[in-house]
Design a protein around this motif. Structure first.
Motif, PDB file in Angstrom:
ATOM      1  N   ALA A 253       0.822  -1.215   0.000  1.00 54.34           N
ATOM      2  CA  ALA A 253       0.000   0.000   0.000  1.00 54.34           C
ATOM      3  C   ALA A 253       0.855   1.264   0.000  1.00 54.34           C
ATOM      4  O   ALA A 253       1.882   1.333   0.674  1.00 54.34           O
ATOM      5  N   GLU A 254       0.424   2.223  -0.806  1.00 53.23           N
ATOM      6  CA  GLU A 254       1.032   3.541  -0.965  1.00 53.23           C
ATOM      7  C   GLU A 254       2.298   3.543  -1.819  1.00 53.23           C
ATOM      8  O   GLU A 254       2.930   4.582  -1.964  1.00 53.23           O
ATOM      9  N   GLU A 255       2.650   2.411  -2.409  1.00 58.25           N
ATOM     10  CA  GLU A 255       3.792   2.381  -3.326  1.00 58.25           C
ATOM     11  C   GLU A 255       3.286   2.456  -4.760  1.00 58.25           C
ATOM     12  O   GLU A 255       2.142   2.111  -5.049  1.00 58.25           O
ATOM     13  N   THR A 256       4.161   2.942  -5.647  1.00 62.93           N
ATOM     14  CA  THR A 256       3.815   3.061  -7.062  1.00 62.93           C
ATOM     15  C   THR A 256       4.896   2.429  -7.917  1.00 62.93           C
ATOM     16  O   THR A 256       6.039   2.226  -7.474  1.00 62.93           O
ATOM     17  N   LEU A 257       4.516   2.128  -9.146  1.00 59.98           N
ATOM     18  CA  LEU A 257       5.429   1.534 -10.118  1.00 59.98           C
ATOM     19  C   LEU A 257       5.084   2.111 -11.478  1.00 59.98           C
ATOM     20  O   LEU A 257       3.910   2.155 -11.853  1.00 59.98           O
ATOM     21  N   LEU A 258       6.078   2.565 -12.227  1.00 55.26           N
ATOM     22  CA  LEU A 258       5.863   3.074 -13.578  1.00 55.26           C
ATOM     23  C   LEU A 258       6.195   1.960 -14.561  1.00 55.26           C
ATOM     24  O   LEU A 258       7.285   1.370 -14.495  1.00 55.26           O
ATOM     25  N   ILE A 259       5.257   1.676 -15.450  1.00 50.36           N
ATOM     26  CA  ILE A 259       5.470   0.657 -16.477  1.00 50.36           C
ATOM     27  C   ILE A 259       5.602   1.369 -17.812  1.00 50.36           C
ATOM     28  O   ILE A 259       4.673   2.061 -18.252  1.00 50.36           O
ATOM     29  N   PRO A 260       6.761   1.226 -18.464  1.00 49.91           N
ATOM     30  CA  PRO A 260       6.971   1.896 -19.750  1.00 49.91           C
ATOM     31  C   PRO A 260       6.016   1.371 -20.828  1.00 49.91           C
ATOM     32  O   PRO A 260       5.536   0.225 -20.756  1.00 49.91           O
ATOM     33  N   ALA A 261       5.757   2.188 -21.835  1.00 50.40           N
ATOM     34  CA  ALA A 261       4.921   1.774 -22.969  1.00 50.40           C
ATOM     35  C   ALA A 261       5.525   0.544 -23.635  1.00 50.40           C
ATOM     36  O   ALA A 261       6.753   0.369 -23.651  1.00 50.40           O
ATOM     37  N   ALA A 262       4.665  -0.308 -24.157  1.00 51.68           N
ATOM     38  CA  ALA A 262       5.055  -1.484 -24.936  1.00 51.68           C
ATOM     39  C   ALA A 262       5.962  -2.452 -24.181  1.00 51.68           C
ATOM     40  O   ALA A 262       6.786  -3.133 -24.770  1.00 51.68           O
ATOM     41  N   THR A 263       5.816  -2.520 -22.856  1.00 53.92           N
ATOM     42  CA  THR A 263       6.598  -3.434 -22.025  1.00 53.92           C
ATOM     43  C   THR A 263       5.655  -4.496 -21.461  1.00 53.92           C
ATOM     44  O   THR A 263       4.604  -4.170 -20.920  1.00 53.92           O
ATOM     45  N   VAL A 264       6.040  -5.759 -21.577  1.00 50.36           N
ATOM     46  CA  VAL A 264       5.223  -6.850 -21.052  1.00 50.36           C
ATOM     47  C   VAL A 264       5.249  -6.810 -19.526  1.00 50.36           C
ATOM     48  O   VAL A 264       6.312  -6.662 -18.920  1.00 50.36           O
ATOM     49  N   PHE A 265       4.047  -6.927 -18.919  1.00 47.04           N
ATOM     50  CA  PHE A 265       3.957  -6.928 -17.453  1.00 47.04           C
ATOM     51  C   PHE A 265       2.773  -7.768 -17.008  1.00 47.04           C
ATOM     52  O   PHE A 265       1.856  -8.051 -17.773  1.00 47.04           O
ATOM     53  N   GLY A 266       2.803  -8.168 -15.760  1.00 49.92           N
ATOM     54  CA  GLY A 266       1.704  -8.897 -15.139  1.00 49.92           C
ATOM     55  C   GLY A 266       1.884  -8.828 -13.643  1.00 49.92           C
ATOM     56  O   GLY A 266       2.924  -8.371 -13.151  1.00 49.92           O
ATOM     57  N   CYS A 267       0.878  -9.267 -12.897  1.00 48.24           N
ATOM     58  CA  CYS A 267       1.026  -9.234 -11.447  1.00 48.24           C
ATOM     59  C   CYS A 267       0.328 -10.407 -10.790  1.00 48.24           C
ATOM     60  O   CYS A 267      -0.590 -11.007 -11.350  1.00 48.24           O
ATOM     61  N   PHE A 268       0.799 -10.717  -9.596  1.00 45.30           N
ATOM     62  CA  PHE A 268       0.242 -11.768  -8.758  1.00 45.30           C
ATOM     63  C   PHE A 268      -0.102 -11.121  -7.428  1.00 45.30           C
ATOM     64  O   PHE A 268       0.729 -10.409  -6.851  1.00 45.30           O
ATOM     65  N   CYS A 269      -1.316 -11.341  -6.945  1.00 47.04           N
ATOM     66  CA  CYS A 269      -1.748 -10.749  -5.680  1.00 47.04           C
ATOM     67  C   CYS A 269      -1.403 -11.693  -4.532  1.00 47.04           C
ATOM     68  O   CYS A 269      -1.886 -12.822  -4.480  1.00 47.04           O
ATOM     69  N   LEU A 270      -0.558 -11.232  -3.624  1.00 45.63           N
ATOM     70  CA  LEU A 270      -0.121 -12.035  -2.484  1.00 45.63           C
ATOM     71  C   LEU A 270      -1.072 -11.914  -1.299  1.00 45.63           C
ATOM     72  O   LEU A 270      -1.159 -12.817  -0.467  1.00 45.63           O
ATOM     73  N   ASP A 271      -1.762 -10.775  -1.190  1.00 50.47           N
ATOM     74  CA  ASP A 271      -2.706 -10.525  -0.093  1.00 50.47           C
ATOM     75  C   ASP A 271      -3.817  -9.653  -0.667  1.00 50.47           C
ATOM     76  O   ASP A 271      -3.529  -8.700  -1.383  1.00 50.47           O
ATOM     77  N   ASP A 272      -5.082  -9.969  -0.372  1.00 52.23           N
ATOM     78  CA  ASP A 272      -6.213  -9.210  -0.928  1.00 52.23           C
ATOM     79  C   ASP A 272      -5.853  -7.740  -1.070  1.00 52.23           C
ATOM     80  O   ASP A 272      -5.307  -7.148  -0.126  1.00 52.23           O
ATOM     81  N   GLY A 273      -6.166  -7.171  -2.235  1.00 53.49           N
ATOM     82  CA  GLY A 273      -5.782  -5.787  -2.416  1.00 53.49           C
ATOM     83  C   GLY A 273      -6.507  -5.075  -3.533  1.00 53.49           C
ATOM     84  O   GLY A 273      -7.239  -5.672  -4.325  1.00 53.49           O
ATOM     85  N   ILE A 274      -6.260  -3.777  -3.582  1.00 53.52           N
ATOM     86  CA  ILE A 274      -6.829  -2.893  -4.596  1.00 53.52           C
ATOM     87  C   ILE A 274      -5.704  -2.033  -5.153  1.00 53.52           C
ATOM     88  O   ILE A 274      -4.849  -1.553  -4.413  1.00 53.52           O
TER      89      ILE A 274
END
Length: 101
Positions: free
Chosen positions: A72-93
């Motif tokens: 919570a409260e952290e951010t991440l910038l994902i550059p255009a045309a870059t492959v990304f995905g995520c896995f949720c470790l603990d219920d979140g928004i």
């Protein structure tokens, strides 16, 4: 920091995620996404850069060949045309905020 304001109701996606579209107070398009622990958001690539802002929970993001763990409260910038995905470790928004190219 800009604030999210929803424009649509939440919709349930096929992969178990719940998402709604809205706007940030600065006018940027954004999506609020709810995850349950153990949900994987498929690998994807967007033509525009985007900022991920964690509102709650714990997430592990793969961006290209790098792995980032965010809380919570952290951010991440994902550059255009870059492959990304995520896995949720603990219920979140999180917010996916479209950035200008």
């Amino acid at each position: 920091m800009s604030v999210f304001k929803s424009q649509l109701a939440f919709e349930l996606l096929d992969n178990g995620l719940t998402r709604r579209q809205g706007l940030m107070s600065d006018g940027s398009t954004a999506w609020e996404v709810k995850f349950a622990a153990g949900i994987f958001d498929q690998l994807q690539k967007r033509p525009y850069p985007q900022q991920i802002r964690i509102l709650s929970g714990i997430f592990e993001f793969t961006v290209g060949s790098d792995v980032h763990t965010l809380i919570a409260e952290e951010t991440l910038l994902i550059p255009a045309a870059t492959v990304f995905g995520c896995f949720c470790l603990d219920d979140g928004i999180l917010l996916e905020i479209q950035q200008s190219a």
